[in-house]
Scaffold this active site. Structure first.
Site, PDB file in Angstrom:
ATOM      1  N   ASP A   1      18.227 -26.660   1.124  1.00 28.88           N
ATOM      2  CA  ASP A   1      17.186 -27.153   2.232  1.00 28.88           C
ATOM      3  C   ASP A   1      17.421 -28.672   2.566  1.00 28.88           C
ATOM      4  O   ASP A   1      17.106 -29.260   3.534  1.00 28.88           O
ATOM      5  CB  ASP A   1      15.808 -26.740   1.559  1.00 28.88           C
TER       6      ASP A   1
ATOM      7  N   MET B   1       7.838 -28.539   6.734  1.00 26.21           N
ATOM      8  CA  MET B   1       8.060 -29.504   7.819  1.00 26.21           C
ATOM      9  C   MET B   1       9.424 -29.818   8.004  1.00 26.21           C
ATOM     10  O   MET B   1       9.594 -30.394   9.283  1.00 26.21           O
ATOM     11  CB  MET B   1       6.919 -30.431   8.179  1.00 26.21           C
ATOM     12  N   ARG B   2      10.190 -29.809   7.253  1.00 26.48           N
ATOM     13  CA  ARG B   2      11.510 -30.452   7.227  1.00 26.48           C
ATOM     14  C   ARG B   2      12.198 -29.787   8.438  1.00 26.48           C
ATOM     15  O   ARG B   2      12.997 -30.407   9.345  1.00 26.48           O
ATOM     16  CB  ARG B   2      12.278 -30.523   6.066  1.00 26.48           C
ATOM     17  N   ALA B   3      12.167 -28.472   8.661  1.00 27.71           N
ATOM     18  CA  ALA B   3      12.686 -27.694   9.675  1.00 27.71           C
ATOM     19  C   ALA B   3      12.559 -28.146  11.033  1.00 27.71           C
ATOM     20  O   ALA B   3      13.420 -28.242  11.853  1.00 27.71           O
ATOM     21  CB  ALA B   3      12.583 -26.051   9.445  1.00 27.71           C
TER      22      ALA B   3
ATOM     23  N   VAL C   1      14.083 -31.660  11.700  1.00 31.44           N
ATOM     24  CA  VAL C   1      15.823 -31.521  11.604  1.00 31.44           C
ATOM     25  C   VAL C   1      15.945 -31.027  13.117  1.00 31.44           C
ATOM     26  O   VAL C   1      16.849 -31.635  13.793  1.00 31.44           O
ATOM     27  CB  VAL C   1      16.212 -31.037  10.736  1.00 31.44           C
TER      28      VAL C   1
END
Length: 669
Positions: free
Chosen positions: A196, A277-279, A282
């Protein structure tokens, strides 16, 4: 320096010129905040060639002359505080390759030993992270890198800085680089937490079109025959790529990011049920970079689509061993057919409270989410085989139909260990002497890390005999003592699975496959190597030679049919041969054999006797084994127990494979 193969000369893997790998690499160099790229693909797919070719098309960078940390004017580095008018020089972007066997000192940097020994000066020697600043850091076979090094790399890539506090040195320096990792999934997977942390991921394969494959060979042969002429032929295309990357970087801050685009990105991420929330972050950054790459200042539906295909496959929720991927039909349904409209100008009067929609058609925040697709894993209709008919010990019985049954959700299993203490690769299963772990004693042979106190203690009684009256201690080689550390090792877990007709009843085979899938998940978490031998009909097959890729074993398990006679002896002998060959290839990796059967043997003459002889042969070679007994019902014959005694193996009913079964037994006691 040898010439690199040109990036523009690499043949796309698809006939429509869609090259996701090159696109992902370019986007993350345009916007390094995207977070790097992980490239997954089979061997021989130009992964390393593409990464190395990328560095040659990146625009050169301006650095302070003589600074070891590639600083810009006006920045501070361990080498000094550089003013804005500091003397500069221009150099190409560095591609720094991190070997799999690199040490932590080499990555972070450490005390400059030659300066300490020659001049008595404690000076910091920069590591690979410092050298990669403002460049590319490439890790080939990143899945084989030790976990603590991967954590260190990803943390530095996320924070943009590296802090070193060791050996009397305290240094903090910038470490902003594009992290690129390549791997072959057949050699094992990355942990989901590490997967991830890569911004983008790409799955590549060799082209299947014969014309494309022929063109790959043609260009490679031409390059090997005359590299200079070949590179010169693509010089104009390379300069065009360099100019386009430079223009995209310049345009990047001007790309407009509207609320409608942010909302649509959030809808896409929510539709695929990604965690955290990284998705979203990015995907948004990638969409903006894609717009700049195409010379636009507005983000379109195509930008979001390309970004999602690169940023979400490895982040969506999936079952263990499911390959990363994205349902493009669902993605298109969420995106809709409308392009996002630009933000309307602000109303001229502040008090104007118009309620016009500023999000544009197709980007309503309350839009109904399309239905989730099913996983398509419905079982094929089969007729359960009657396990109580025609399967007496030694009876041939009529031919049985084959069936394929899916496993249920895996569960946590009890831990099985190889007996004794090994010395294999670091892992999480069996006891072993390793380079890390708790100190379990002193090793006078000098095979481990130096133990200073014990070395001094060994030398102290001999100082007078060695002529020392004052000053430094006098050491000899015989004084050397090292710490013997005990930790855990990874093992070879070989499954020998009975897939005959006596196991073919739907409920029983589902139970068997679920137990194996659970054991595979446990092997994945403990960094084991796994293999799969199956036996049915009149022989045994090596369904999967020993490999680090546990997910391939899970896929082979899902396709495993059941039916026919039970060649138990052939299955055990095939498993023994696999273990013999692996002992030659990797003698330090100790094996654990898990035989899953009801113990019946119905193929060939003297089937029962031959099975016991095969079990005794395994016992004579001191192979740690477990017999998982699949026999059920009130009329049990106890054949699996007899086999376990012949193999000197642990006998375990299949219901007791689960870790919860141990808790139940303890509570009952």
């Amino acid at each position: 320096m040898p010439l690199q193969y040109p990036l523009s000369a690499i043949v796309p893997s698809q006939a429509d010129d869609r090259d996701d790998m090159t696109l992902a690499l370019v986007l993350t160099t345009i916007s390094p905040e995207v977070g790097g790229v992980l490239v997954r693909g089979e061997k021989g797919t130009a992964k390393s060639t593409t990464v190395r070719a990328l560095a040659s098309v990146l625009p050169p960078i301006e650095v302070v002359a003589g600074d070891r940390f590639s600083s810009r004017p006006g920045e501070t580095s361990p080498d000094g505080d550089w003013p804005l008018d500091a003397e500069t020089e221009t150099r190409p972007v560095r591609l720094v390759e991190l070997p799999v066997g690199a040490t932590e000192d080499r990555v972070l940097g450490s005390l400059h030993l030659s300066k300490v020994l020659a001049d008595g000066v404690a000076e910091y020697e920069p590591g690979l992270l410092a050298r990669a600043h403002r460049g590319l850091l490439y890790v080939d076979e990143v899945n084989l890198l030790h976990d603590h090094l991967v954590d260190l790399l990803l943390d530095a890539a996320a924070m943009g800085r590296s802090t070193v506090e060791r050996d009397g040195v305290s240094v903090d320096h910038a470490a902003r680089f594009v992290l690129v990792g390549t791997m072959n999934p057949e050699e094992g997977e990355l942990r989901p937490q590490l997967l991830d942390r890569f911004g983008l991921t790409v799955e590549i394969a060799a082209p299947r079109d014969p014309r494309l494959r022929a063109e790959v060979v043609r260009r490679r042969l031409a390059f090997d025959a005359d590299p200079e002429t070949f590179v010169e032929a693509y010089a104009d295309a390379e300069r065009t790529l360099t100019d386009r990357i430079a223009a995209a970087r310049k345009l990047l801050p001007e790309v407009e990011l509207t609320d409608a685009v942010l909302t649509k990105v959030a809808e896409v991420c929510a539709a695929f049920e990604v965690d955290g929330m990284r998705a979203d972050i990015v995907t948004t950054r990638t969409a903006v970079a894609h717009a700049a790459w195409n010379g636009r200042t507005t983000v379109t539906r195509a930008d979001i689509r390309h970004a999602a295909l690169l940023a979400l496959p490895h982040r969506r929720r999936r079952n263990p061993f499911d390959a990363p991927g994205l349902d493009e039909e669902l993605l298109d349904a969420v995106l809709g057919d409308e392009e996002p409209e630009p933000e309307p100008p602000l109303p001229p009067e502040p008090e104007d409270e118009g309620d016009g929609d500023s999000e544009g058609p197709g980007f309503e925040t309350g839009a109904e989410r399309p239905p989730q697709p099913t996983d398509g894993s419905a079982e094929r209709p089969t007729r359960p085989a009657n396990e109580d008919q025609g399967f007496e010990t030694g009876a041939e019985g009529p031919p049985q139909p084959t069936s394929v049954v899916a496993a249920a959700d895996p569960y946590k299993v009890r831990r099985f260990e190889v007996t004794g203490t090994g010395a294999g690769e670091s892992g999480k299963r069996s006891r072993a002497l390793t380079s890390n772990g708790r100190r379990a004693g002193i090793d006078p042979t000098g095979q481990g890390g130096l133990h200073l106190v014990e070395t001094i203690r060994a030398a102290a009684p001999h100082q007078l005999a060695r002529g020392r009256t004052q000053g430094r201690l006098r050491f000899e080689h015989s004084d050397l003592r090292t710490a013997r550390r005990e930790g855990r090792e990874a093992n070879l877990v070989l499954f020998c699975v009975d897939a005959s007709g006596s196991m073919a009843a739907r409920k029983r085979m589902e139970q068997v496959k679920t137990a194996i899938l659970s054991l595979l998940l446990d092997a994945y978490q403990r960094r084991d190597k796994v293999g799969l031998v199956t036996f049915r009909g009149d022989g045994a097959d090596v369904a999967l030679p020993p490999t680090h890729s546990v997910d391939i074993a899970a896929r082979r398990l899902a396709e495993l049919p059941a039916g026919g006679r039970t060649p138990l002896a052939e299955g055990l002998l095939t498993a023994a041969e696999v273990l013999r060959v692996e002992a030659v290839r990797d003698p330090r990796r100790r094996p654990l054999l898990i035989v899953i059967t009801d113990g019946r043997a119905t193929h060939g003459a003297d089937a029962v006797a031959r099975s016991r002889q095969a079990g005794q042969w395994i016992a004579e070679h001191r192979t740690t084994a477990v017999v998982v007994d699949c026999e059920q019902g009130p009329m049990r014959m106890g054949l699996a127990g007899s086999l376990a005694r012949a193999m000197q193996a642990t006998h375990l009913p299949i219901a007791d494979v689960s870790a919860s079964a141990l808790t139940t037994l303890a509570n009952a006691a």
